[in-house]
Design an enzyme around this catalytic site. Structure first.
Site, PDB file in Angstrom:
ATOM      1  N   ASN A   7      -2.481   1.193   6.457  1.00 26.46           N
ATOM      2  CA  ASN A   7      -1.042   1.208   6.159  1.00 26.46           C
ATOM      3  C   ASN A   7      -0.816   2.122   4.955  1.00 26.46           C
ATOM      4  OD1 ASN A   7       1.662   0.687   5.773  1.00 26.46           O
ATOM      5  ND2 ASN A   7       1.327  -1.293   4.783  1.00 26.46           N
ATOM      6  N   TRP A   8      -0.342   3.327   5.241  1.00 28.47           N
ATOM      7  CA  TRP A   8      -0.207   4.319   4.162  1.00 28.47           C
ATOM      8  C   TRP A   8       1.020   4.086   3.289  1.00 28.47           C
ATOM      9  CZ3 TRP A   8      -1.438   9.593   7.016  1.00 28.47           C
ATOM     10  CH2 TRP A   8      -2.799   9.614   7.337  1.00 28.47           C
ATOM     11  N   LYS A   9       1.920   3.222   3.740  1.00 26.81           N
ATOM     12  CA  LYS A   9       3.166   2.996   2.975  1.00 26.81           C
ATOM     13  C   LYS A   9       3.877   4.335   2.776  1.00 26.81           C
ATOM     14  CE  LYS A   9       0.903  -1.011   1.177  1.00 26.81           C
ATOM     15  NZ  LYS A   9       0.864  -2.085   0.225  1.00 26.81           N
ATOM     16  N   HIS A  86       6.554  -6.464   7.014  1.00 28.14           N
ATOM     17  CA  HIS A  86       5.662  -6.329   5.849  1.00 28.14           C
ATOM     18  C   HIS A  86       6.428  -6.812   4.610  1.00 28.14           C
ATOM     19  CE1 HIS A  86       3.325  -4.504   2.646  1.00 28.14           C
ATOM     20  NE2 HIS A  86       2.324  -4.421   3.510  1.00 28.14           N
ATOM     21  N   GLU A  88       6.768  -5.725   1.782  1.00 28.76           N
ATOM     22  CA  GLU A  88       7.542  -4.684   1.073  1.00 28.76           C
ATOM     23  C   GLU A  88       8.851  -4.383   1.802  1.00 28.76           C
ATOM     24  OE1 GLU A  88       4.343  -1.880   0.802  1.00 28.76           O
ATOM     25  OE2 GLU A  88       3.377  -3.122  -0.720  1.00 28.76           O
ATOM     26  N   GLU A 160      -0.809 -11.939   5.090  1.00 27.36           N
ATOM     27  CA  GLU A 160      -0.885 -11.154   3.873  1.00 27.36           C
ATOM     28  C   GLU A 160      -0.217 -11.911   2.738  1.00 27.36           C
ATOM     29  OE1 GLU A 160      -1.204  -6.817   4.846  1.00 27.36           O
ATOM     30  OE2 GLU A 160       0.913  -7.259   4.893  1.00 27.36           O
ATOM     31  N   GLY A 166      -1.462  -5.074  -3.134  1.00 32.59           N
ATOM     32  CA  GLY A 166      -1.357  -4.046  -4.178  1.00 32.59           C
ATOM     33  C   GLY A 166      -1.639  -4.561  -5.578  1.00 32.59           C
ATOM     34  N   SER A 203      -5.294  -6.273  -0.796  1.00 27.17           N
ATOM     35  CA  SER A 203      -6.324  -5.826  -1.743  1.00 27.17           C
ATOM     36  C   SER A 203      -7.757  -5.929  -1.210  1.00 27.17           C
ATOM     37  CB  SER A 203      -6.201  -6.588  -3.065  1.00 27.17           C
ATOM     38  OG  SER A 203      -4.952  -6.331  -3.659  1.00 27.17           O
ATOM     39  N   GLY A 224      -3.996  -1.261   2.576  1.00 29.54           N
ATOM     40  CA  GLY A 224      -3.002  -0.359   1.995  1.00 29.54           C
ATOM     41  C   GLY A 224      -3.676   0.706   1.156  1.00 29.54           C
ATOM     42  N   GLY A 225      -3.693   0.489  -0.149  1.00 35.03           N
ATOM     43  CA  GLY A 225      -4.207   1.470  -1.111  1.00 35.03           C
ATOM     44  C   GLY A 225      -5.513   2.148  -0.697  1.00 35.03           C
TER      45      GLY A 225
HETATM   46  P1  PGA Z   1      -3.168  -3.264  -0.376  1.00 36.65           P
HETATM   47  O1  PGA Z   1      -1.972  -3.397   0.680  1.00 36.65           O
HETATM   48  O2  PGA Z   1      -4.429  -3.129   0.439  1.00 36.65           O
HETATM   49  O3  PGA Z   1      -2.850  -2.016  -1.155  1.00 36.65           O
HETATM   50  O4  PGA Z   1      -3.166  -4.492  -1.190  1.00 36.65           O
HETATM   51  C1  PGA Z   1      -2.083  -4.257   1.734  1.00 36.65           C
HETATM   52  C2  PGA Z   1      -0.887  -4.200   2.632  1.00 36.65           C
HETATM   53  O5  PGA Z   1      -0.178  -3.215   2.779  1.00 36.65           O
HETATM   54  O6  PGA Z   1      -0.629  -5.184   3.267  1.00 36.65           O
END
Ligand code: PGA
Length: 243
Positions: A7-9, A86, A88, A160, A166, A203, A224-225
């Site tokens: 998930n590149w956001k 998600h 976010e 999640e 994050g 994370s 994500g990251g």
């Molecule tokens: P993260 O993000 O790995 O940066 O914590 C996870 C996610 O987007 O659900």
């Protein structure tokens, strides 16, 4: 084999960077979720991985909805899946459970597969696992209401915990696994779905992945990251093969 959603956001900034990262992580058990603007190019460039959109609008397939993207549009690019709800999107995009439900229905109506994200915030988790379970079940009860059993077969649940996204803090593997079991049990009781895929997000790093890999109930990961750094991401994928 576990699978991984990258998930590149809202990253990276340029198409050139997007192509470079995608080509580097182009593996069978990988699903790349880039920003909408890169989907078309990546659909041509990526050979083994599949693609997902990070969101979708609830009306479909077209209409006077400035700035929105429909499930029909996503489907027309050859993209197979979409992430919905998600945390976010819930936080910054105003997604409520009702919206998540409408978006999920719109996506399923176009035969897309859906990854529905659920998870409790920190204040809830601090009250204990029972409270977290109640919160997650309440989300699932609203997010998936009215969807047929047949369509629910195309839904994956991403657990999640919001406090782990994050932040560098992840749930303990056994806690995540216990929540997966509770989710699976609930899906059976409430919706009659015997088998539902459950994945973990929050994370996940090279250091923490091994513990999660051992848990059978965790069928994959939403990353994500770490998914923006091909070397780290590949280390995550390969962790399964390492002793
Ligand atoms: P993260 O993000 O790995 O940066 O914590 C996870 C996610 O987007 O659900």
């Amino acid at each position: 084999m576990k699978y991984f959603i990258a998930n590149w956001k809202m990253n990276p900034v340029t198409e050139k960077e997007a192509i470079a990262i995608a080509q580097d992580i182009d593996e069978e058990n990988v699903m790349i979720a880039p920003p909408f603007v890169f989907l078309k190019t990546l659909a041509r460039r990526v050979k083994k991985a599949s693609l997902a959109a990070q969101d979708v609008f609830w009306e479909n397939p077209k209409g006077a909805y400035t700035g929105e993207i429909s499930a029909g549009m996503i489907k027309s690019l050859g993209v197979s899946s979409v992430i919905i709800g998600h945390s976010e999107r819930r936080r910054y995009g105003g997604d409520t459970d009702e919206r998540v439900n409408r978006k999920t229905r719109a996506a399923l109506s176009q035969n897309l597969s859906v990854i529905v994200c659920v998870g409790e915030p920190e204040v809830v988790r601090k009250k204990g696992m029972k409270s977290a379970e109640r919160y997650v079940k309440a989300q699932l009860g609203k997010d998936l209401v009215g969807i047929s059993k047949k369509n629910l077969n195309r839904v994956t649940i991403a657990y999640e915990p919001v406090w782990a996204i994050g932040t560098g803090m992840s749930a303990k593997p056994e806690e995540a696994s216990s929540m997966m079991l509770r989710i699976k049990r609930y899906m059976k009781e409430r919706y009659g779905v015997g088998i539902i895929k459950t994945i973990y997000g929050g994370s996940v790093t090279e250091k923490t992945i091994k513990g999660f890999m051992k848990e059978k109930t965790i069928e994959g990961f939403l990353v994500g990251g770490a998914s923006l750094n091909p070397r780290s991401f590949k280390n995550l994928i390969q962790a399964e093969k390492r002793p």
